[in-house]
Scaffold this active site. Structure first.
Site, PDB file in Angstrom:
ATOM      1  N   ASP A 150     -11.931  -9.340   4.373  1.00 30.23           N
ATOM      2  CA  ASP A 150     -13.149  -9.543   3.574  1.00 30.23           C
ATOM      3  C   ASP A 150     -13.630 -10.974   3.758  1.00 30.23           C
ATOM      4  OD1 ASP A 150     -13.239  -6.958   2.585  1.00 30.23           O
ATOM      5  OD2 ASP A 150     -13.475  -7.586   0.490  1.00 30.23           O
TER       6      ASP A 150
ATOM      7  N   LYS B 244       3.605 -14.902   4.488  1.00 37.15           N
ATOM      8  CA  LYS B 244       3.913 -15.858   3.431  1.00 37.15           C
ATOM      9  C   LYS B 244       5.431 -15.961   3.410  1.00 37.15           C
ATOM     10  CE  LYS B 244       2.762 -18.398  -0.204  1.00 37.15           C
ATOM     11  NZ  LYS B 244       1.948 -19.631  -0.158  1.00 37.15           N
TER      12      LYS B 244
ATOM     13  N   TYR C 116       0.814  -1.219   0.000  1.00 41.45           N
ATOM     14  CA  TYR C 116       0.000   0.000   0.000  1.00 41.45           C
ATOM     15  C   TYR C 116       0.848   1.271   0.000  1.00 41.45           C
ATOM     16  CZ  TYR C 116      -4.479  -2.354   0.620  1.00 41.45           C
ATOM     17  OH  TYR C 116      -5.616  -3.112   0.427  1.00 41.45           O
TER      18      TYR C 116
ATOM     19  N   ASP D 187      -6.058  -6.931   4.267  1.00 42.70           N
ATOM     20  CA  ASP D 187      -7.187  -6.460   3.462  1.00 42.70           C
ATOM     21  C   ASP D 187      -8.003  -7.639   2.968  1.00 42.70           C
ATOM     22  OD1 ASP D 187      -8.802  -4.698   1.864  1.00 42.70           O
ATOM     23  OD2 ASP D 187      -7.671  -5.426   0.126  1.00 42.70           O
TER      24      ASP D 187
ATOM     25  N   ASP E 295      -2.228 -18.389   2.797  1.00 38.43           N
ATOM     26  CA  ASP E 295      -3.134 -19.272   2.038  1.00 38.43           C
ATOM     27  C   ASP E 295      -3.768 -20.313   2.963  1.00 38.43           C
ATOM     28  OD1 ASP E 295      -0.566 -20.321   2.308  1.00 38.43           O
ATOM     29  OD2 ASP E 295      -0.477 -21.184   0.293  1.00 38.43           O
TER      30      ASP E 295
END
Ligand code: IPM
Ligand code: MN
Length: 327
Positions: A232, A171, A121, A228, A204
């Site tokens: 969701d 990750k 970002y 982010d 993941d």
């Protein structure tokens, strides 16, 4: 004394849900002095203004900011998101994006601490030979020791105040630079919090666990973009994005923090009175927490948890929740 709150209804369903959020805050008996700001995609289309620096300076004198949603399909992607929302997060140093998730009727609940000022970002990158067949686009991820550490420390403090469990999500098996910084910082900070149990999940795998076994989580700390996406998903598995609230916090309190629903401006249902205002109302409760109005915030959360208050229609739901908060 009344808390001075800057209100940005914004675009689409933003103003509709924010009106209900303010209604419920008033019903909880908390005095708020509203300073209204007409900002967002429609304002930009009207006169080209996104977020002037003078407005940010004015905000520094406020106690909090309450935002509905910004962005509209008529404006190219990024103009409002970067120019308004991310500018707010960066300029006001809102370095924690805190997003709680509840799974009623079970007692499963967890909170995501999303680092809110860095990562992909940050805006690092650019084009080479744009528009040609040899075009190159890069978009880097910026991770500072300071930025990573302050988000992680916030998450450890939060875990300590809850069930004492914190999971780092990243990750590290592929992002061996940024992931390494996050992992080392996490382990070093953990030494100061020996009472907090820790875990690590790749992002993941975390997506599977969110769906399969969310009860494993208490507090999660993660990078901006992972946060982010994960939040969701968190909304989708815990009653829908219409219930997902968030706080963009400046924990050092060097300026106002900002409170907004996780959902966007939903132009498809704007003006129809169909949006669920609960996410905005719960974001209002998070604002009251941060303003020290704990009892009022708790009453709002209890009212939102009543399934009988979830009606069809923005105003009907807002009224039903406000009525329960009144008692
Ligand atoms: C969010 C939103 C924003 C983000 C967009 C609108 C810039 O999706 O708050 O989650 O990506 O942070
Ligand atoms: Mn998002």
């Amino acid at each position: 004394m009344a808390h001075r709150v800057g209100v940005i209804g914004g675009d689409g369903i933003g103003p509709e849900v924010i009106a209900e959020g303010l209604k419920v805050v008033a019903a909880a008996g908390v005095a708020i002095e509203i300073v209204d700001y007409d900002l967002g995609g429609y304002r930009y289309l009207r006169d080209g203004v996104v977020l002037p620096d003078e407005v940010v300076e004015e905000w520094r004198g406020l106690d909090a900011l309450f935002l509905g949603a910004v962005g509209t399909p008529e404006v190219p992607p990024g103009v409002i998101e970067r120019g308004l929302l991310l500018k707010m997060r960066f300029d006001l140093d809102l370095y924690v994006n805190l997003r709680p998730f509840l799974f009623p009727p079970s007692d499963v609940d967890f909170m995501v601490v999303r680092e809110n000022t860095e990562g992909t970002y940050a805006g690092e990158g650019g084009f080479l030979r744009k528009g040609t067949a040899d075009e190159v686009a890069t978009q880097g991820s910026v991770n500072t020791r300071m930025g990573v550490e302050r988000a992680i420390r916030f998450a450890f403090d939060l875990a300590r105040s809850r069930r004492g469990h914190l999971t780092l999500v990243h990750k590290t098996n592929v992002l061996t630079f940024s992931g390494d910084l996050w992992e080392r910082t996490f382990k070093e900070v953990a030494a100061d919090y020996t009472d907090v149990e820790t875990a690590y999940n790749h992002v993941d795998a975390a997506c599977i666990y969110f769906v399969d076994s969310p009860e494993r989580y208490d507090v999660i700390v993660t990078d901006n973009l992972f946060g982010d996406i994960l939040t969701d998903l968190g909304g989708a598995i815990s009653g829908g994005i219409g219930l997902a609230s968030s706080a963009n916090l400046n924990p050092a309190r060097t300026g106002p923090s900002m409170f907004e629903p996780v959902h966007g401006s939903a132009p498809d249902i704007a003006g129809k009175g169909l949006a669920n205002p609960t996410a905005a109302i719960l974001s209002g409760a998070m604002m009251l927490d941060f303003l020290g109005e704990d009892a009022a915030a708790e009453r709002i959360r209890a009212a939102c948890a009543d399934p009988a208050a979830q009606l069809d229609g923005t105003v009907a739901t807002g009224d039903a929740i406000a009525e329960r908060v009144h008692g």
